[in-house]
Design a protein around this motif. Structure first.
Motif, PDB file in Angstrom:
ATOM      1  N   ALA A  24       0.835  -1.205   0.000  1.00  0.00           N
ATOM      2  CA  ALA A  24       0.000   0.000   0.000  1.00  0.00           C
ATOM      3  C   ALA A  24       0.867   1.251   0.000  1.00  0.00           C
ATOM      4  O   ALA A  24       0.582   2.226  -0.721  1.00  0.00           O
ATOM      5  N   THR A  25       1.933   1.239   0.778  1.00  0.00           N
ATOM      6  CA  THR A  25       2.846   2.379   0.815  1.00  0.00           C
ATOM      7  C   THR A  25       3.538   2.569  -0.527  1.00  0.00           C
ATOM      8  O   THR A  25       3.755   3.698  -0.973  1.00  0.00           O
ATOM      9  N   THR A  26       3.865   1.464  -1.195  1.00  0.00           N
ATOM     10  CA  THR A  26       4.486   1.537  -2.520  1.00  0.00           C
ATOM     11  C   THR A  26       3.572   2.242  -3.512  1.00  0.00           C
ATOM     12  O   THR A  26       4.001   3.153  -4.241  1.00  0.00           O
ATOM     13  N   LEU A  27       2.319   1.856  -3.548  1.00  0.00           N
ATOM     14  CA  LEU A  27       1.389   2.486  -4.474  1.00  0.00           C
ATOM     15  C   LEU A  27       1.186   3.956  -4.136  1.00  0.00           C
ATOM     16  O   LEU A  27       1.103   4.809  -5.039  1.00  0.00           O
ATOM     17  N   ALA A  28       1.113   4.274  -2.846  1.00  0.00           N
ATOM     18  CA  ALA A  28       0.951   5.671  -2.441  1.00  0.00           C
ATOM     19  C   ALA A  28       2.172   6.500  -2.834  1.00  0.00           C
ATOM     20  O   ALA A  28       2.040   7.637  -3.310  1.00  0.00           O
ATOM     21  N   ASN A  29       3.349   5.943  -2.649  1.00  0.00           N
ATOM     22  CA  ASN A  29       4.566   6.657  -3.013  1.00  0.00           C
ATOM     23  C   ASN A  29       4.675   6.825  -4.521  1.00  0.00           C
ATOM     24  O   ASN A  29       5.085   7.887  -5.014  1.00  0.00           O
ATOM     25  N   GLY A  34       4.450  10.858  -8.989  1.00  0.00           N
ATOM     26  CA  GLY A  34       4.012  11.119 -10.351  1.00  0.00           C
ATOM     27  C   GLY A  34       4.111   9.957 -11.307  1.00  0.00           C
ATOM     28  O   GLY A  34       4.010  10.153 -12.530  1.00  0.00           O
ATOM     29  N   LEU A  35       4.252   8.731 -10.802  1.00  0.00           N
ATOM     30  CA  LEU A  35       4.304   7.571 -11.687  1.00  0.00           C
ATOM     31  C   LEU A  35       2.896   7.218 -12.152  1.00  0.00           C
ATOM     32  O   LEU A  35       1.933   7.371 -11.396  1.00  0.00           O
ATOM     33  N   PRO A  36       2.749   6.735 -13.376  1.00  0.00           N
ATOM     34  CA  PRO A  36       1.412   6.369 -13.868  1.00  0.00           C
ATOM     35  C   PRO A  36       0.870   5.168 -13.116  1.00  0.00           C
ATOM     36  O   PRO A  36       1.636   4.251 -12.751  1.00  0.00           O
ATOM     37  N   PRO A  37      -0.455   5.108 -12.883  1.00  0.00           N
ATOM     38  CA  PRO A  37      -1.045   4.003 -12.116  1.00  0.00           C
ATOM     39  C   PRO A  37      -1.313   2.776 -12.983  1.00  0.00           C
ATOM     40  O   PRO A  37      -2.450   2.363 -13.192  1.00  0.00           O
ATOM     41  N   ILE A  38      -0.246   2.174 -13.468  1.00  0.00           N
ATOM     42  CA  ILE A  38      -0.379   1.059 -14.403  1.00  0.00           C
ATOM     43  C   ILE A  38       0.227  -0.226 -13.839  1.00  0.00           C
ATOM     44  O   ILE A  38       0.525  -1.157 -14.593  1.00  0.00           O
ATOM     45  N   ASP A  39       0.396  -0.272 -12.516  1.00  0.00           N
ATOM     46  CA  ASP A  39       0.908  -1.485 -11.890  1.00  0.00           C
ATOM     47  C   ASP A  39      -0.090  -2.629 -12.056  1.00  0.00           C
ATOM     48  O   ASP A  39      -1.282  -2.406 -12.282  1.00  0.00           O
ATOM     49  N   VAL A  40       0.385  -3.845 -11.896  1.00  0.00           N
ATOM     50  CA  VAL A  40      -0.528  -4.986 -11.833  1.00  0.00           C
ATOM     51  C   VAL A  40      -1.440  -4.810 -10.631  1.00  0.00           C
ATOM     52  O   VAL A  40      -1.114  -4.094  -9.677  1.00  0.00           O
ATOM     53  N   GLY A  68       8.173  -0.585  -8.783  1.00  0.00           N
ATOM     54  CA  GLY A  68       8.592  -1.757  -8.028  1.00  0.00           C
ATOM     55  C   GLY A  68       7.478  -2.539  -7.365  1.00  0.00           C
ATOM     56  O   GLY A  68       7.755  -3.447  -6.572  1.00  0.00           O
ATOM     57  N   TYR A  69       6.215  -2.251  -7.695  1.00  0.00           N
ATOM     58  CA  TYR A  69       5.113  -2.985  -7.056  1.00  0.00           C
ATOM     59  C   TYR A  69       5.160  -4.474  -7.413  1.00  0.00           C
ATOM     60  O   TYR A  69       5.177  -5.333  -6.521  1.00  0.00           O
ATOM     61  N   SER A  70       5.200  -4.786  -8.705  1.00  0.00           N
ATOM     62  CA  SER A  70       5.296  -6.195  -9.104  1.00  0.00           C
ATOM     63  C   SER A  70       6.642  -6.791  -8.685  1.00  0.00           C
ATOM     64  O   SER A  70       6.738  -7.984  -8.382  1.00  0.00           O
ATOM     65  N   THR A  71       7.667  -5.943  -8.644  1.00  0.00           N
ATOM     66  CA  THR A  71       8.993  -6.409  -8.239  1.00  0.00           C
ATOM     67  C   THR A  71       8.961  -6.935  -6.809  1.00  0.00           C
ATOM     68  O   THR A  71       9.599  -7.949  -6.486  1.00  0.00           O
ATOM     69  N   ARG A  98      13.671   1.815  -6.103  1.00  0.00           N
ATOM     70  CA  ARG A  98      14.684   1.421  -5.112  1.00  0.00           C
ATOM     71  C   ARG A  98      14.239   1.791  -3.701  1.00  0.00           C
ATOM     72  O   ARG A  98      14.414   1.016  -2.761  1.00  0.00           O
ATOM     73  N   ASP A  99      13.663   2.984  -3.546  1.00  0.00           N
ATOM     74  CA  ASP A  99      13.159   3.392  -2.227  1.00  0.00           C
ATOM     75  C   ASP A  99      12.058   2.436  -1.760  1.00  0.00           C
ATOM     76  O   ASP A  99      12.033   2.017  -0.595  1.00  0.00           O
ATOM     77  N   ASN A 100      11.144   2.109  -2.677  1.00  0.00           N
ATOM     78  CA  ASN A 100      10.045   1.201  -2.318  1.00  0.00           C
ATOM     79  C   ASN A 100      10.554  -0.181  -1.951  1.00  0.00           C
ATOM     80  O   ASN A 100      10.063  -0.810  -1.000  1.00  0.00           O
TER      81      ASN A 100
END
Length: 218
Positions: A24-29, A34-40, A68-71, A98-100
């Motif tokens: 959840a923190t990864t997606l919020a960060n 400004g990353l596009p919301p295209i994660d799995v 890095g969400y899928s990572t 890397r931070d995530n």
């Protein structure tokens, strides 16, 4: 119908995945940076986790890191001595990832490499074979990425390619959308290459109507 798809994904996540502060923190960060919301989706992330564990993967290659969400899902599937290499074009995305990854506690087993994926892949020689490959990057290059995955894999390597249905756009032989053209080229490559045994599965849910390729290197 789309609302129902989302609701079912929420039901699946609530029943089978539970809360996960790191994800959840990864997606919020990612959003804040400004990353596009295209994660799995969460459910798709768990599929990747399970497939990698089922494959007994100790070395994983990911093409397309984003934040890095899928990572994180894939890195969690690794044994203590496992390693993951992930390729990202954008330096800003890589810094966020890397931070995530560090925050999620998996940074030590992930090598984030920055630059055009084709160049990063070409530079990979003499490395141990990868057991599992997840491809979720620029769609026009998918066939090339799969060919490189075969080169960098071994008999038995699992390959997963995301976003191969494109809400049915894959059927349009006359499309000028380079993502559709690239996806159709991927299917042609999969059908013709005797080194692969492959199928594709349609999906609906939080990511709308799409699908993924699942292939095994012979």
């Amino acid at each position: 119908m789309g609302e129902r798809w989302q609701a079912v994904d929420d039901y699946i996540a609530g029943k089978l995945l539970g809360e996960d502060d790191a994800l959840a923190t990864t997606l919020a960060n990612n959003s804040a940076q400004g990353l596009p919301p295209i994660d799995v989706s969460a459910a798709q992330g768990k599929v990747l986790f399970l497939l990698a564990q089922m494959a007994g993967a100790k070395r994983i290659l990911e093409v397309g890191t984003l934040g890095g969400y899928s990572t994180i899902w894939l890195a969690r599937a690794l044994p203590a001595d496992g390693a993951l290499v992930t390729l990202e074009l954008e330096a800003h995305h890589a810094r966020v990832a890397r931070d995530n990854l560090e925050r999620a506690g998996v940074g030590g087993r992930v090598d984030v490499r920055v630059g055009p994926a084709a160049e990063s892949l070409a530079a990979m020689t003499g490395e141990a074979p990868f057991d599992f490959v997840f491809i979720d990057a620029d769609k026009p290059s998918n066939a090339h990425y799969v060919a490189e995955a075969i080169r960098l894999g071994r008999p038995g390597t699992t390959i997963v390619v995301d976003n191969v249905v494109r809400e049915g756009g894959v059927l349009d032989a006359d499309s000028d959308d380079e993502r559709v053209v690239g996806t159709r080229a991927l299917f042609d490559m999969l059908a013709a290459d005797p080194r692969l045994d492959a199928t594709a599965v349609q999906t609906v849910g939080a990511k709308k109507w799409d699908g993924f390729v699942l292939a095994l290197v012979r």
